[in-house]
Design an enzyme around this catalytic site. Structure first.
Site, PDB file in Angstrom:
ATOM      1  N   CYS A 120       0.792  -1.232   0.000  1.00  0.00           N
ATOM      2  CA  CYS A 120       0.000   0.000   0.000  1.00  0.00           C
ATOM      3  C   CYS A 120       0.826   1.284   0.000  1.00  0.00           C
ATOM      4  CB  CYS A 120      -0.944  -0.016   1.185  1.00  0.00           C
ATOM      5  SG  CYS A 120      -1.979  -1.505   1.233  1.00  0.00           S
ATOM      6  N   HIS A 252      -3.813   6.469   0.153  1.00  0.00           N
ATOM      7  CA  HIS A 252      -4.043   5.065  -0.148  1.00  0.00           C
ATOM      8  C   HIS A 252      -5.513   4.743   0.059  1.00  0.00           C
ATOM      9  CE1 HIS A 252      -4.077   0.796  -0.055  1.00  0.00           C
ATOM     10  NE2 HIS A 252      -4.179   0.718   1.268  1.00  0.00           N
ATOM     11  N   ASN A 282      -9.712  -2.036  -2.053  1.00  0.00           N
ATOM     12  CA  ASN A 282      -8.313  -1.755  -1.734  1.00  0.00           C
ATOM     13  C   ASN A 282      -7.447  -2.514  -2.734  1.00  0.00           C
ATOM     14  OD1 ASN A 282      -5.705  -1.726  -0.682  1.00  0.00           O
ATOM     15  ND2 ASN A 282      -6.353  -2.016   1.436  1.00  0.00           N
TER      16      ASN A 282
END
Length: 370
Positions: A120, A252, A282
């Site tokens: 990430c 992120h 995600n």
């Protein structure tokens, strides 16, 4: 802490690639129950995710994005001096996935290749690495590939992670040129966070265990609130900016509530804050550039924007950069078909003269066709 300002390197274009297959809240409801699926979607802001079929890997998405990017820019493959690939879902233990893409894209033998195993926080670390290498080596053009197929390491019945992660890869073009706006980076690490976001099985330490992602959400959230706001403020200070002078804050894309909470803590307005995870989930190292392409593509192709990008996660690792990007030649999202016949790399052939390791008669073909 690493803090540096890199001048004379700028972004020329960006292409994000997601797989064709989508899994929606309705699909999750069939697995976890209607109430649980709806609660997860409300808490995270994630309504759908794109997931690779079993025959696709991160390199396939990255190759498709890079080919589209090279075509849109009119770059010859052998004009690329550097390829940096950021992923934590490699095709193989070795070789590194960047070398597979070097061959499949047709880059020249003079091009340098480097893989970074990060998730990430990886896009910001990749921008820093690629820009610094390009500047130091006197190169002209670089490709940064960032992406993950996290669905390949998820237990589909684990409601703590299965509804959250999607698959994507992105290709970013960097060019060394006089007059490019400076990029101000601040990076940090804390290895004490390693146990809280990990895939313990499937590697050399625990080869017999399933390669399933484990995430302690409470620890992740605490780490984010502890480290990220100060890191972003440090990048702003390094650039001589304030939050009021930032056009867009792109964090992120892990959780919509977390993004809003951080933005509020930093004094960013809703209009400055980019949230682009509803249809993607995600996507790990691809989340920041995917948000740029999906939410700011038209704006970035029209005029320069002052951007504050910040990634944070596995390790613990984190990093922020203040940069001005645009107008870009291309900034778009594409879809890779699920059909094996149309998948990137499916028609790759073994290299001429490739050696044949003794471990398996078909091993070179397996690698070359990856």
């Amino acid at each position: 802490m690493v803090a540096s300002v890199i001048e004379g390197v700028g972004l020329s274009g960006l292409v994000a690639c997601v797989p064709e297959r989508r899994e929606t809240v309705e699909d999750l409801a069939a697995r976890f129950g209607e109430d649980a699926a709806r609660r997860i979607a409300k808490a995270t802001g994630i309504e759908a995710r794109h997931l690779v079929p079993s025959h696709q890997c991160t390199s396939d998405l990255g190759e498709a994005a890079a080919r589209r990017l090279l075509d849109r820019l009119g770059w010859a493959a052998d004009s690329v001096d550097l390829l940096v690939m950021v992923t934590q879902t490699h095709d193989h233990v070795l070789p590194a996935s960047g070398y597979l893409l070097h061959r499949r894209l047709g880059l020249g033998k003079g091009a340098a290749v480097l893989d970074l195993t990060l998730g990430c926080s990886g896009y910001v670390h990749g921008l820093w690495t690629a820009s610094a290498m390009l500047k130091a080596a006197g190169g002209r053009r670089a490709l940064l590939i960032a992406g993950d197929t996290t669905s390949r390491v998820l237990d589909p019945e684990d409601r703590a992670v299965a509804p959250l992660f999607g698959d994507a890869a992105t290709a970013t073009a960097l060019v060394a040129e006089e007059g490019a706006a400076p990029m101000s980076f601040v990076l940090g690490s804390d290895g004490a966070g390693a146990p809280y976001l990990a895939v313990p099985g499937g590697g050399l330490r625990h080869p017999g265990e399933p390669a399933h992602l484990f995430m302690d959400g409470t620890q992740v959230f605490a780490f984010t609130l502890r480290e990220v706001p100060g890191n972003i403020r440090a990048a702003l200070e390094r650039a001589g900016w304030t939050m009021e002078t930032v056009d867009r804050l792109v964090l992120h894309q892990a959780n919509a509530q977390m993004i809003r909470h951080l933005a509020q803590k930093l004094g960013a307005t809703p209009g400055q804050t980019v949230i682009g995870l509803a249809g993607y989930g995600n996507t790990s190292s691809a989340s920041i550039p995917l948000a740029l392409a999906s939410e700011l593509g038209t704006a970035l192709c029209a005029a320069p924007l002052r951007l504050l990008l910040s990634g944070f996660g596995v390790g613990w690792s984190w990093g922020s950069v203040a940069l001005t990007a645009g107008p870009l030649a291309v900034c778009e999202v594409m879809t890779l078909a699920a059909s094996p016949a149309e998948s990137a790399g499916s028609d790759a052939q073994p290299a001429k003269g490739a050696g044949r390791p003794a471990i398996s008669a078909d091993y070179p073909a397996k690698i070359a066709g990856s």
